[in-house]
Design a protein around this motif. Structure first.
Motif: not given
Lengths: 272, 272
Positions: A174-194
């Motif tokens: 889960v990531d929060q403040h998602f659109n407001q803080r432009n967090r797609l990069a870190r969520l994509l990094s997380a799911v691509s680990y596994n």
């Protein structure tokens, strides 16, 4: 892993909220949580541990009071010794809903992790008590919890920092403040680990109401971005050097505004 | 629509660059463009119309000179009357490569649109002359060109402004400075208006080298984000109110770092 269900009980709702939920003028998300917990007869216990402000617990008690809840508690847990307190566990056991506030999710994991309070939250949720958490309180529901990382769109090899969370649900991150803080990069990094993980990016004032079948409905004024890596054909994660942009082929993306639904087990999105 | 190919000729490369390409220390993108254009024997014509700085044309001539190009021109087109000048068209006709600088893409479309210069660029590219453009010069290759919009991740009904571009390729919409300026929201908005479009988000110092078969290879230090809406199962665009977050189910996303390839006609991503 989530606590096993006891025969004949249903897990309570798990409700991660993306932060900055409306509190005064038509607090849709908090009111729906209260309704699930029994409305005015519900008993809600606030855990303000992530926050370092003294009045966070009392502030949420006042908000729940304004919504009509007759009985609420706040547990002043600020260090690990507090999280061993048997009277706090007893208070939790009287609750129909548990609300975990925002702040720093590493305070939640370092202070609550492995304590009787954390065990009680997991067991009570498995037995039907509803859990809602905003911002840090949302992050902690993940088994693999995001604690920091890069902003932007393009993931990198070192683009996210993870720590063990509470794991009320173990297949989502889960990531929060998602659109407001432009967090797609870190969520994509997380799911691509596994890629067994599904990424759930929650905008502010937006919540995933996850039912006992692992199907969630979007509630609030923003959207939930679901990143489903199940069909990834290629990822350069294993070969990439620190800081390199990654190549990722075939990531599935769903954007779910209010009413949009997603089945976490079946990995399928629906409308209405 | 792109100009029709003349029998026996191949379209030249179309090379949109995401802005801020390396110019001095190993200018990989510009050097590859020069090599395609014939290396030191190539003839490159710079169109600095998007820029409002007087020296932009001369600056790029100097850069191409440093890379080894013996002959280059710059066309000082600053208003529509200039774009009617037959001697400028003749200069273009002697070129093996056309380079369009950054600045404001609305200057390109308002000054060049419908003029002999725009016609010449389209026809020469169809006959084999290579086209490279950075930032504004990249945006203008789209038939439907992004001129502004919302930043962030989550698309909205009014999240992007479009204008007619030059249309060297008519099935893609190009955005630049993509990761640096968090432009996924506006690219998703654009492709969800009409999912025949494929969204190509170019990071700074990153280019799509699109060959005559409509297959591109990623070159540069960043990544290209491809947004493929072909499989969208549901979009709320038609019903959404202004400013509402959209629901979009099943968007396909590819992130392509250096060497990553994408077939625009077949909508298929490859590595190496």
């Amino acid at each position: 892993m989530p606590s096993p269900n006891i025969a004949g009980t249903q897990r309570g709702y798990v409700i991660p909220i993306g932060g900055a939920e409306e509190k005064l003028d038509n607090p849709e998300i908090l009111a729906k949580f209260v309704a699930l917990c029994g409305g005015e007869d519900g008993v809600i216990t606030v855990i303000p541990t992530a926050s370092q402000l003294d009045d966070t617990g009392a502030r949420y008690q006042k908000i729940f009071d304004d919504i009509g809840v007759k009985k609420s508690f706040s547990l002043p847990i600020t260090e690990r010794a507090d999280a061993q307190n048997p009277s706090y566990v007893k208070t939790l056991e009287k609750s129909t809903g548990i609300f975990v506030t925002g702040g720093n999710q590493l305070r939640l994991s370092t202070i609550l992790g492995g304590t009787p309070i954390a065990r009680a939250i997991r067991q009570l949720n498995a037995q039907g008590v509803h859990y809602a958490g905003t911002s840090a309180g949302a992050a902690i529901v993940s088994q693999h919890m995001i604690t920091g990382g890069n902003t932007g769109i393009v993931p990198t090899e070192d683009g996210v920092n993870l720590a063990p969370g509470m794991g009320l649900i173990n297949t989502i991150v889960v990531d929060q403040h998602f659109n407001q803080r432009n967090r797609l990069a870190r969520l994509l990094s997380a799911v691509s680990y596994n890629p067994f993980l599904i990424g759930i990016g929650l905008d502010e004032d937006t919540a995933a109401f996850i039912d006992h079948n692992n199907v969630f409905t979007t509630v609030g004024s923003g959207a939930i971005t679901v990143v489903d890596p199940s069909d990834i054909e290629y990822s350069s994660m294993a070969e990439a050097r620190t800081g390199d942009a990654l190549t990722l082929l075939n990531v599935k993306l769903h954007i779910l505004a209010s009413g949009g639904r997603f089945d976490i087990s079946e990995r399928k999105a629906y409308v209405k």
